[in-house]
Design an enzyme around this catalytic site. Structure first.
Site, PDB file in Angstrom:
ATOM      1  N   LYS A  54      53.396  42.220  56.345  1.00 40.07           N
ATOM      2  CA  LYS A  54      52.107  42.782  56.774  1.00 40.07           C
ATOM      3  C   LYS A  54      52.235  43.353  58.193  1.00 40.07           C
ATOM      4  CE  LYS A  54      49.617  39.840  53.601  1.00 40.07           C
ATOM      5  NZ  LYS A  54      49.051  38.521  53.336  1.00 40.07           N
ATOM      6  N   GLN A  98      46.521  33.578  56.500  1.00 39.67           N
ATOM      7  CA  GLN A  98      47.422  33.532  55.341  1.00 39.67           C
ATOM      8  C   GLN A  98      47.195  32.248  54.533  1.00 39.67           C
ATOM      9  OE1 GLN A  98      49.612  36.054  54.437  1.00 39.67           O
ATOM     10  NE2 GLN A  98      49.996  34.855  52.602  1.00 39.67           N
ATOM     11  N   ASP A 121      40.075  40.698  54.154  1.00 37.06           N
ATOM     12  CA  ASP A 121      40.570  40.112  52.904  1.00 37.06           C
ATOM     13  C   ASP A 121      39.442  39.984  51.879  1.00 37.06           C
ATOM     14  OD1 ASP A 121      43.156  39.537  52.298  1.00 37.06           O
ATOM     15  OD2 ASP A 121      43.235  37.639  53.385  1.00 37.06           O
TER      16      ASP A 121
END
Ligand code: NAP
Length: 286
Positions: A54, A98, A121
């Site tokens: 990422k 994460q 997200d």
């Protein structure tokens, strides 16, 4: 029939080219760079790989990126404090924690501390709720990428029978809702579904998001179906999807490879959501 390949890497490259151009324009016009903060707790090997991918993707499109590697013994309070700091940081337009977090963390609670406007997200209850209601909000990256892949086949999703296998909050459920939004008739299957093949055999579109290698065999697929395989599991050091690719490729009209299908799209959608957040922040100062 031999399926055409839905090449997630190639499609991602095209989308990233637009992201680069838009990022340059934002910097010229407003003097800002889209900024993504990625937070990881502990030392899970797979998660560390995703996090560095990422960060690299951000760098490649000209974003500002920050990675926070927090030790395994970080408390939930400390993590939430860091999120608070990032919420107030004008350089950061997207915050990603994460997953999975180590045992003892309440992932929903942690995500609830991310400002919905920086929740690129799409896991915050506000964004999940907006998705459900059909309102604007951040759409989780893997489902967003899956819909983009299906659209790239040029098929009109409206009226098609889509079978989604998996009902997680991060893949299966949002994919089902997005397909409904596109006017598909949606069936969602899961571990308690009786006779999975009976459902998949009637599907014009199959989205597999399970994590069981080669669960979907050729004889479970209708001739000409579109197959999107989100599943990834390491088998003998190789990534294997939920679909038996060698069998499915002779039945489907379109199919995603694993790797190189859904995975690259997920990261690209993360960049798109971060760019969208940066653009919104410019609009608010105008
Ligand atoms: P998850 O939370 O473990 O969910 C798996 C789902 O599969 C559950 O809903 C489960 O049903 C269902 N399931 C389990 N066994 C089944 C069976 N025999 N038949 C039908 N359904 C079954 O996983 P996830 O986070 O959604 O991820 C799914 C897969 O996608 C994993 O392989 C993951 O690595 C991959 N993934 C890939 C990306 C990417 O970017 N490429 C991103 C996210 C996830 P129940 O609800 O009944 O337990």
């Amino acid at each position: 029939m031999t399926a055409k390949i839905l090449d997630g890497r190639k499609i991602s490259k095209e989308i990233k080219q637009n992201i680069i151009t838009e990022t340059e324009n934002l910097e010229k016009e407003y003097g800002i760079k889209p900024g993504l903060a990625v937070v990881i707790v502990g030392e899970d090997e797979a998660s560390s790989v995703y996090v560095s991918m990422k960060a690299k993707a951000c760098k490649n499109v000209g974003f500002h990126s920050e990675t926070y590697n927090l030790p395994q013994d970080t408390s939930q309070k400390e993590l939430i404090q860091l999120i608070g700091k990032l919420n107030n940081d004008a350089k950061i337009h997207g915050i990603l924690v994460q997953l999975p977090l180590p045992k003892g963390f309440d992932e929903n609670l942690v995500n609830s501390h991310i400002l919905p406007s920086k929740d690129i997200d799409g896991f915050h209850a506000i964004n999940a709720g907006n998705l459900m209601l059909g309102e604007d909000g951040y759409i989780p990256c893997t489902p967003k990428g899956i819909i983009e892949l299906i659209k790239r086949t040029g098929t009109d999703i409206s009226g098609k029978h889509a079978v989604v296998i998996g009902r997680s909050n991060i893949v299966g459920k949002p994919v089902g809702i997005l397909l409904l939004r596109e006017n598909a008739t949606v069936t969602i299957c899961h571990s308690r579904t009786n006779n999975l093949a009976e459902h998949t055999k009637n599907a014009d579109i199959i989205v597999a998001a399970v994590g069981i290698p080669k669960l979907i065999k050729g004889d479970m697929i209708k001739e000409g179906a579109i197959i999107i395989d989100a599943g990834t599991r390491k088998v003998d050091e190789k990534l294997v999807g939920d679909v038996d690719y060698d069998e499915a490729v002779n039945k489907a009209s379109w199919i995603t490879p694993v790797p190189g299908g859904v995975g690259p799209m997920t990261i690209t959608m993360l960049l798109l959501n971060t760019l969208e957040s940066a653009k919104k922040s410019c609009a608010s100062v105008r």
